[in-house]
Design a protein around this motif. Structure first.
Motif, PDB file in Angstrom:
ATOM      1  N   HIS A 419      16.513 -70.670 -59.899  1.00 26.06           N
ATOM      2  CA  HIS A 419      17.622 -70.232 -59.078  1.00 26.06           C
ATOM      3  C   HIS A 419      18.044 -68.801 -59.388  1.00 26.06           C
ATOM      4  O   HIS A 419      19.063 -68.352 -58.875  1.00 26.06           O
ATOM      5  CB  HIS A 419      18.819 -71.168 -59.268  1.00 26.06           C
ATOM      6  CG  HIS A 419      18.501 -72.596 -58.984  1.00 26.06           C
ATOM      7  ND1 HIS A 419      18.472 -73.106 -57.715  1.00 26.06           N
ATOM      8  CD2 HIS A 419      18.171 -73.627 -59.810  1.00 26.06           C
ATOM      9  CE1 HIS A 419      18.166 -74.389 -57.768  1.00 26.06           C
ATOM     10  NE2 HIS A 419      17.980 -74.721 -59.022  1.00 26.06           N
ATOM     11  N   TYR A 420      17.295 -68.096 -60.238  1.00 26.08           N
ATOM     12  CA  TYR A 420      17.665 -66.749 -60.622  1.00 26.08           C
ATOM     13  C   TYR A 420      16.471 -65.822 -60.462  1.00 26.08           C
ATOM     14  O   TYR A 420      15.310 -66.240 -60.562  1.00 26.08           O
ATOM     15  CB  TYR A 420      18.177 -66.703 -62.062  1.00 26.08           C
ATOM     16  CG  TYR A 420      19.507 -67.393 -62.245  1.00 26.08           C
ATOM     17  CD1 TYR A 420      20.700 -66.720 -62.025  1.00 26.08           C
ATOM     18  CD2 TYR A 420      19.565 -68.732 -62.632  1.00 26.08           C
ATOM     19  CE1 TYR A 420      21.918 -67.352 -62.182  1.00 26.08           C
ATOM     20  CE2 TYR A 420      20.785 -69.380 -62.788  1.00 26.08           C
ATOM     21  CZ  TYR A 420      21.954 -68.678 -62.563  1.00 26.08           C
ATOM     22  OH  TYR A 420      23.162 -69.307 -62.704  1.00 26.08           O
ATOM     23  N   LYS A 421      16.775 -64.547 -60.237  1.00 28.20           N
ATOM     24  CA  LYS A 421      15.758 -63.504 -60.101  1.00 28.20           C
ATOM     25  C   LYS A 421      16.043 -62.421 -61.125  1.00 28.20           C
ATOM     26  O   LYS A 421      17.177 -61.939 -61.236  1.00 28.20           O
ATOM     27  CB  LYS A 421      15.805 -62.935 -58.679  1.00 28.20           C
ATOM     28  CG  LYS A 421      14.940 -61.728 -58.463  1.00 28.20           C
ATOM     29  CD  LYS A 421      13.473 -62.066 -58.526  1.00 28.20           C
ATOM     30  CE  LYS A 421      12.596 -60.865 -58.199  1.00 28.20           C
ATOM     31  NZ  LYS A 421      11.163 -61.169 -58.280  1.00 28.20           N
ATOM     32  N   GLN A 441      27.849 -61.530 -60.807  1.00 22.98           N
ATOM     33  CA  GLN A 441      26.641 -61.546 -59.987  1.00 22.98           C
ATOM     34  C   GLN A 441      25.421 -61.031 -60.739  1.00 22.98           C
ATOM     35  O   GLN A 441      24.298 -61.424 -60.432  1.00 22.98           O
ATOM     36  CB  GLN A 441      26.843 -60.703 -58.717  1.00 22.98           C
ATOM     37  CG  GLN A 441      27.658 -61.389 -57.641  1.00 22.98           C
ATOM     38  CD  GLN A 441      29.129 -61.421 -57.985  1.00 22.98           C
ATOM     39  OE1 GLN A 441      29.569 -60.662 -58.857  1.00 22.98           O
ATOM     40  NE2 GLN A 441      29.899 -62.271 -57.322  1.00 22.98           N
ATOM     41  N   ASP A 452      21.329 -64.191 -58.781  1.00 23.96           N
ATOM     42  CA  ASP A 452      21.073 -65.355 -57.954  1.00 23.96           C
ATOM     43  C   ASP A 452      20.021 -65.013 -56.906  1.00 23.96           C
ATOM     44  O   ASP A 452      20.085 -63.976 -56.251  1.00 23.96           O
ATOM     45  CB  ASP A 452      22.358 -65.829 -57.277  1.00 23.96           C
ATOM     46  CG  ASP A 452      22.153 -67.140 -56.537  1.00 23.96           C
ATOM     47  OD1 ASP A 452      21.887 -67.088 -55.326  1.00 23.96           O
ATOM     48  OD2 ASP A 452      22.259 -68.205 -57.169  1.00 23.96           O
ATOM     49  N   VAL A 453      19.031 -65.896 -56.757  1.00 23.50           N
ATOM     50  CA  VAL A 453      17.901 -65.585 -55.895  1.00 23.50           C
ATOM     51  C   VAL A 453      18.317 -65.477 -54.433  1.00 23.50           C
ATOM     52  O   VAL A 453      17.751 -64.687 -53.666  1.00 23.50           O
ATOM     53  CB  VAL A 453      16.806 -66.653 -56.080  1.00 23.50           C
ATOM     54  CG1 VAL A 453      17.267 -68.010 -55.586  1.00 23.50           C
ATOM     55  CG2 VAL A 453      15.514 -66.242 -55.373  1.00 23.50           C
ATOM     56  N   ARG A 454      19.323 -66.234 -54.000  1.00 23.03           N
ATOM     57  CA  ARG A 454      19.763 -66.139 -52.610  1.00 23.03           C
ATOM     58  C   ARG A 454      20.442 -64.793 -52.344  1.00 23.03           C
ATOM     59  O   ARG A 454      20.203 -64.156 -51.310  1.00 23.03           O
ATOM     60  CB  ARG A 454      20.708 -67.293 -52.294  1.00 23.03           C
ATOM     61  CG  ARG A 454      20.030 -68.660 -52.321  1.00 23.03           C
ATOM     62  CD  ARG A 454      21.028 -69.779 -52.233  1.00 23.03           C
ATOM     63  NE  ARG A 454      21.899 -69.798 -53.402  1.00 23.03           N
ATOM     64  CZ  ARG A 454      22.868 -70.689 -53.604  1.00 23.03           C
ATOM     65  NH1 ARG A 454      23.091 -71.621 -52.709  1.00 23.03           N
ATOM     66  NH2 ARG A 454      23.605 -70.651 -54.693  1.00 23.03           N
ATOM     67  N   ALA A 455      21.279 -64.348 -53.300  1.00 25.37           N
ATOM     68  CA  ALA A 455      21.897 -63.036 -53.143  1.00 25.37           C
ATOM     69  C   ALA A 455      20.849 -61.923 -53.200  1.00 25.37           C
ATOM     70  O   ALA A 455      20.957 -60.912 -52.494  1.00 25.37           O
ATOM     71  CB  ALA A 455      22.950 -62.829 -54.226  1.00 25.37           C
ATOM     72  N   TYR A 456      19.816 -62.098 -54.008  1.00 21.58           N
ATOM     73  CA  TYR A 456      18.756 -61.090 -54.087  1.00 21.58           C
ATOM     74  C   TYR A 456      18.023 -60.968 -52.753  1.00 21.58           C
ATOM     75  O   TYR A 456      17.717 -59.859 -52.292  1.00 21.58           O
ATOM     76  CB  TYR A 456      17.781 -61.456 -55.200  1.00 21.58           C
ATOM     77  CG  TYR A 456      16.561 -60.574 -55.263  1.00 21.58           C
ATOM     78  CD1 TYR A 456      16.606 -59.320 -55.840  1.00 21.58           C
ATOM     79  CD2 TYR A 456      15.348 -61.009 -54.707  1.00 21.58           C
ATOM     80  CE1 TYR A 456      15.490 -58.504 -55.882  1.00 21.58           C
ATOM     81  CE2 TYR A 456      14.225 -60.205 -54.747  1.00 21.58           C
ATOM     82  CZ  TYR A 456      14.305 -58.958 -55.334  1.00 21.58           C
ATOM     83  OH  TYR A 456      13.202 -58.153 -55.374  1.00 21.58           O
ATOM     84  N   ARG A 457      17.752 -62.091 -52.120  1.00 15.22           N
ATOM     85  CA  ARG A 457      17.048 -62.034 -50.838  1.00 15.22           C
ATOM     86  C   ARG A 457      17.894 -61.352 -49.770  1.00 15.22           C
ATOM     87  O   ARG A 457      17.374 -60.585 -48.947  1.00 15.22           O
ATOM     88  CB  ARG A 457      16.680 -63.450 -50.404  1.00 15.22           C
ATOM     89  CG  ARG A 457      15.612 -64.095 -51.279  1.00 15.22           C
ATOM     90  CD  ARG A 457      15.439 -65.558 -50.944  1.00 15.22           C
ATOM     91  NE  ARG A 457      14.443 -66.190 -51.802  1.00 15.22           N
ATOM     92  CZ  ARG A 457      14.231 -67.502 -51.853  1.00 15.22           C
ATOM     93  NH1 ARG A 457      14.951 -68.313 -51.079  1.00 15.22           N
ATOM     94  NH2 ARG A 457      13.324 -67.989 -52.655  1.00 15.22           N
ATOM     95  N   LYS A 458      19.194 -61.625 -49.764  1.00 21.19           N
ATOM     96  CA  LYS A 458      20.065 -60.977 -48.788  1.00 21.19           C
ATOM     97  C   LYS A 458      20.113 -59.459 -49.021  1.00 21.19           C
ATOM     98  O   LYS A 458      20.022 -58.663 -48.077  1.00 21.19           O
ATOM     99  CB  LYS A 458      21.468 -61.576 -48.873  1.00 21.19           C
ATOM    100  CG  LYS A 458      21.557 -63.010 -48.387  1.00 21.19           C
ATOM    101  CD  LYS A 458      22.978 -63.525 -48.479  1.00 21.19           C
ATOM    102  CE  LYS A 458      23.072 -64.970 -47.999  1.00 21.19           C
ATOM    103  NZ  LYS A 458      24.458 -65.503 -48.098  1.00 21.19           N
ATOM    104  N   SER A 461      16.747 -57.860 -47.944  1.00 21.41           N
ATOM    105  CA  SER A 461      16.595 -57.728 -46.497  1.00 21.41           C
ATOM    106  C   SER A 461      17.491 -56.637 -45.938  1.00 21.41           C
ATOM    107  O   SER A 461      17.136 -55.969 -44.958  1.00 21.41           O
ATOM    108  CB  SER A 461      16.912 -59.064 -45.828  1.00 21.41           C
ATOM    109  OG  SER A 461      18.247 -59.457 -46.109  1.00 21.41           O
TER     110      SER A 461
END
Length: 656
Positions: A419-421, A441, A452-458, A461
């Motif tokens: 769940h982490y990057k 964060q 957090d991997v979801r925040a990294y993807r946002k 992008s």
């Protein structure tokens, strides 16, 4: 997503005791403890946040989940679970909960929900009457006993006072119901009628248990005492009585809320949070202990283990509203427990009987049914044997962390970060996240940060909006290159080969007398019928050239071919006429089909003119033959070539 449809988590809770792996469909977020109100949505009643949970959805000890796992699909309720029971055959799991009130049956072989049935009121207890799920007895809070069979609800029976707990005597088919009054009701399932009840000294009976070895029935209630009855006599005779509240606190005001009987040992739990162990042959307790939270004990059970090589055959499992504690030997109740863990919500019931497996299920004031796996108590059940492999991998990877060490030990060597990057400082600057430095964060780790991997993807992008298109084009180009390499390639036609005349292996073929070709042989002339005509024409052409050079005067000499040459010329002319006739027919058909197009009509006229003048038209390709002439036989083509050569000579002579 609600209802337990999410992928579950598996994380390690290791305290002073043995490792405990928590398995749940999702972390609890709401409850009745912290006083933080949940906003109303859709007219529903507000609910408070559950204790020990943060708005971010992390676990109480701050440990993020380390592995994704799903024990049983949809193992949850819309509101909360009240009771959970394992069938004696260990093939199904029966659970009751709310809201709406319902019973759910899970099948281990399918690892999912088998069916669910809705009830008219909340069930406070459920009992499995057979080896599997086909016969169930449920005690509802509205004083109704509800019996279910395979086809659905079988019958309902009403009792005088609200019930608290159920117990079954399998030999006599008597169902005991501990109720709020001083009586314990008896319903004979074989005869279908009530038998004389058991009269107790308590004003309200809160718990009941029955031992399968000697069939003694014990019940405890508000009077602070536990009474035992012998079912071999009718009416049942009181066999023994213990003053549990007096032995625990010295006062009879305390009530007994949990009781279990195994052989000659009696385990009791009180409303004030005390746990006591008795020998049924003595009146004084063997050991007693305070659970520590001062809340009622909701479950007291003897767990029978088959992992007796390293552990005792019987363990004591006690659970109050807050935590669950396990003792390796019941006699050591006063000592430190073997293992202890705290579910994220208030506990209603704990199920420990899984055939000696190290699995424990906790029915809590939470949507999912929380599961705990303790490898020290036994192996995983057969239907979820994958837990053994997962826990072994976690142990080998060195993921063990103590409670409360959330950040410092979150990145232990070998930990699997799902769940982490990990990002470096340069990547943080490239993503435009310099303002997030020093916040939650970005957690510092080694020479970079954990994000957090979801925040990294946002953020990725947003910083590189065309990165996906570039990656997609690169992948397409790579696929095309791979397809080109897999094509069948032809050999290079222009590559020079070693001629056979210079090859030493075939030298004898050009020098030996047996391989000499005799052009005067009958078979050679049969295979080459026009060879003599070609040689004669070449010889005549050379003679004419010599004569013209010597005399300097042009003169046309007529050369008459022999009968064979005339026959071949006639045959070639006939074949040419047939070809021309077929070409005209094809042209006519093409003209009819393209009549609507004026431009194509003009083109077709030119083709027809070209077909009419095909005999006088020079060759159109590198071989010296037109398309139609290439389809003639060899002899006809040779004859046609001779006629063309003679015509060229005549024209040349006439011009000179």
């Amino acid at each position: 997503m609600r209802g337990g449809a999410e992928v579950g988590t598996l994380h390690l809770q290791s305290g002073a005791g043995v490792p405990v792996y928590h398995i749940t469909s999702r972390p609890a977020k709401w409850g009745v403890e912290t006083g933080v109100r949940r906003p109303r949505t859709g007219g529903g009643r507000a609910r408070t946040r559950r204790r020990g949970q943060h708005s971010s959805g992390t676990f109480p000890d701050g440990i993020a989940p380390t592995h994704s796992v799903q024990l049983l699909h949809d193992l949850s309720f819309p509101g909360a679970c009240h009771r959970v029971r394992n069938t004696p055959s260990s093939t199904h799991l029966v659970a009751v909960g709310t809201y709406p009130p319902q019973v759910r049956v899970y099948e281990y072989a399918e690892l999912g929900l088998k069916f669910e049935r809705h009830l008219d009121a909340v069930a406070c207890d459920v009992l499995v009457l057979e080896d599997d799920w086909r016969k169930l007895a449920m005690l509802r809070v509205d004083r109704v006993l509800e019996f279910h069979s395979q086809y659905g609800r079988h019958a309902t029976v009403r009792i005088p006072t609200p019930g608290r707990a159920l117990a079954l005597h399998a030999t006599t088919c008597d169902l005991y119901v501990a109720a709020s009054g001083s009586q314990v009701y008896r319903l004979n399932l074989d005869e279908g009628r009530f038998l004389p009840p058991l009269h107790t000294a308590s004003e309200s009976n809160e718990c009941i248990a029955l031992n399968a070895a000697h069939s003694m029935v014990v019940c405890g209630g508000s009077g602070g005492g536990v009474e035992a009855f012998d079912p071999r006599t009718e009416p049942h005779r009181r066999a023994a009585q213990w003053s549990v509240a007096a032995d625990a606190t010295g006062s009879d005001a305390d009530a007994v809320t949990a009781v279990d009987l195994s052989g000659l040992q009696l385990l009791c739990g009180t409303q004030s949070g005390w746990a006591l162990l008795y020998d049924i042959r003595a009146g004084a307790p063997l050991a007693k202990r305070r659970m520590g939270y001062g809340v009622p004990v909701v479950s007291a059970t003897f767990r029978h283990s088959t992992h007796a090589e390293t552990r005792s055959a019987t363990q004591a499992v006690l659970a109050d509203r807050k935590c669950v504690k396990i003792w390796e030997q019941p006699e050591r109740l006063a000592e430190a427990p073997l293992a202890a863990f705290e579910p994220p919500a208030d506990i209603h019931h704990v199920e420990t009987q899984f055939g000696g497996a190290g699995l424990i299920l906790a029915a809590c004031e939470d949507q999912p049914v929380h599961a705990y796996y303790l490898p020290a108590l036994g192996p995983a059940p057969k239907w979820c044997a994958f837990l053994d492999h997962m826990t072994e991998e976690l142990a080998d990877g060195g993921i063990g962390r103590s409670a409360g060490a959330a950040t410092d030990t979150a990145a232990t060597a070998g930990t699997v970060y799902e769940h982490y990057k990990f990002v470096t400082r340069a990547e943080v600057a490239a993503l435009g996240l310099n303002e997030a430095l020093g916040t939650e964060q970005l957690q510092p780790y080694l020479h970079g940060f954990l994000m957090d991997v979801r925040a990294y993807r946002k953020a990725k992008s947003a910083a590189e909006p065309y990165a996906y298109e570039e990656w997609r084009q690169a992948r397409l180009q790579e696929k095309l290159e791979q397809q080109r390499e897999q094509r069948i390639r032809q050999r290079n036609a222009g590559a020079k080969r070693k001629p056979a005349e210079t090859d030493e292996r075939f030298a004898a073929r050009w020098t030996h007398d047996d391989y000499v070709v005799s052009e005067d042989h009958e078979r050679w002339r049969h295979l080459h019928p026009t060879a003599s005509v070609r040689r004669r024409r070449e010889r005549d052409s050379d003679e004419e050239n010599d004569e013209s050079d010597e005399d300097g005067e042009g003169g046309e000499e007529e050369h008459d071919d022999d009968d064979d040459d005339d026959a071949l010329a006639a045959e070639a002319a006939r074949l040419l006429r047939e070809r021309e006739r077929a070409a005209r027919q094809r042209s006519s058909n093409a003209l009819q089909s393209r009549r609507r197009s004026a431009t194509l009509t003009a083109s077709f006229s030119r083709e027809r003119t070209h077909a009419d003048q095909a005999a006088d038209t020079p060759p159109t390709d590198s071989t010296g033959w037109s398309v139609d002439e290439r389809q003639l036989p060899l002899q006809a083509r040779l004859t046609l070539r001779a006629q063309r050569a003679a015509s060229a000579r005549r024209k040349h002579s006439a011009g000179v």
